[in-house]
Write a protein that holds these residues in place. Structure first.
Motif, short mmCIF file in Angstrom:
data_model
loop_
_atom_site.label_atom_id
_atom_site.label_comp_id
_atom_site.label_asym_id
_atom_site.label_seq_id
_atom_site.Cartn_x
_atom_site.Cartn_y
_atom_site.Cartn_z
N GLN A 116 -77.64 107.54 21.33
CA GLN A 116 -79.00 107.42 20.79
C GLN A 116 -79.62 106.06 21.09
O GLN A 116 -80.82 105.88 20.97
CB GLN A 116 -79.00 107.67 19.27
CG GLN A 116 -78.63 106.45 18.42
CD GLN A 116 -77.16 106.09 18.48
OE1 GLN A 116 -76.35 106.83 19.02
NE2 GLN A 116 -76.80 104.95 17.89
N GLY A 117 -78.80 105.11 21.48
CA GLY A 117 -79.30 103.77 21.77
C GLY A 117 -79.57 102.99 20.50
O GLY A 117 -79.50 103.51 19.37
N THR A 118 -79.89 101.72 20.68
CA THR A 118 -80.25 100.87 19.56
C THR A 118 -81.46 100.02 19.96
O THR A 118 -81.48 99.43 21.05
CB THR A 118 -79.06 99.99 19.10
OG1 THR A 118 -79.40 99.29 17.91
CG2 THR A 118 -78.60 99.02 20.17
N GLN A 119 -82.46 100.00 19.10
CA GLN A 119 -83.73 99.33 19.41
C GLN A 119 -83.60 97.83 19.18
O GLN A 119 -83.18 97.38 18.11
CB GLN A 119 -84.85 99.87 18.53
CG GLN A 119 -86.19 99.16 18.69
CD GLN A 119 -86.85 99.45 20.03
OE1 GLN A 119 -86.97 100.61 20.42
NE2 GLN A 119 -87.30 98.41 20.71
N VAL A 120 -84.00 97.07 20.18
CA VAL A 120 -84.10 95.62 20.07
C VAL A 120 -85.57 95.24 20.25
O VAL A 120 -86.18 95.58 21.26
CB VAL A 120 -83.24 94.91 21.14
CG1 VAL A 120 -83.51 93.41 21.14
CG2 VAL A 120 -81.77 95.19 20.89
N THR A 121 -86.12 94.57 19.26
CA THR A 121 -87.50 94.12 19.32
C THR A 121 -87.54 92.62 19.14
O THR A 121 -87.06 92.09 18.14
CB THR A 121 -88.35 94.80 18.23
OG1 THR A 121 -88.27 96.22 18.37
CG2 THR A 121 -89.81 94.36 18.34
N VAL A 122 -88.10 91.95 20.13
CA VAL A 122 -88.23 90.49 20.09
C VAL A 122 -89.71 90.17 19.94
O VAL A 122 -90.50 90.43 20.85
CB VAL A 122 -87.65 89.83 21.34
CG1 VAL A 122 -87.69 88.30 21.20
CG2 VAL A 122 -86.24 90.31 21.60
N SER A 123 -90.07 89.63 18.80
CA SER A 123 -91.47 89.39 18.51
C SER A 123 -91.59 88.30 17.46
O SER A 123 -90.76 88.18 16.57
CB SER A 123 -92.13 90.68 18.02
OG SER A 123 -93.47 90.42 17.62
N SER A 124 -92.67 87.54 17.59
CA SER A 124 -92.94 86.51 16.58
C SER A 124 -93.88 87.06 15.51
O SER A 124 -94.20 86.35 14.55
CB SER A 124 -93.54 85.27 17.23
OG SER A 124 -94.70 85.60 17.97
#
Length: 114
Positions: free
Chosen positions: A106-114
């Protein structure tokens, strides 16, 4: 074949770190080359890094020096330590054999945001 289950994603600020984990069930795991892949919406799923059964590693140019792939054959685990994360690292991350031979997890979500 393996059945991968990814975890460890999340929301992090630029410059932050995350450690992804993948449990890859399957009897032949220790002899398999394993990789981490990532996919942005609307884009192809691309290889980020792979590790051989003997522990040799290889990285896509944009993550060299920031990401580290490792494995624990006793636990059928593959890890991706991600440091100094950038906005462009935002994606769903998957693990699989390299080349990909097993069904995707299913994957894993990585979100890089300020």
């Amino acid at each position: 074949q393996v059945q991968p289950v990814e975890s460890g994603g999340g929301l992090v600020q630029p410059g932050g770190s995350l450690r992804l984990s993948c449990e890859a069930s399957g009897k032949a795991f220790s002899g398999l080359r394993m990789g981490w892949y990532r996919q942005d919406p609307g884009k192809t799923r691309d290889l980020v890094a792979y590790i051989t059964s003997g522990g040799s590693t290889n990285y896509e140019d944009s993550v060299k020096g920031r990401f580290t792939i490792s494995r624990d054959n006793a636990k059928n685990m593959v890890y991706l330590q991600m440091n100094n994360l950038k906005v462009e690292d935002t994606a769903v991350y998957y693990c699989n054999t390299y080349p990909q031979l097993s069904p995707w997890g299913q994957g894993t979500q990585v979100t890089v945001s300020s």
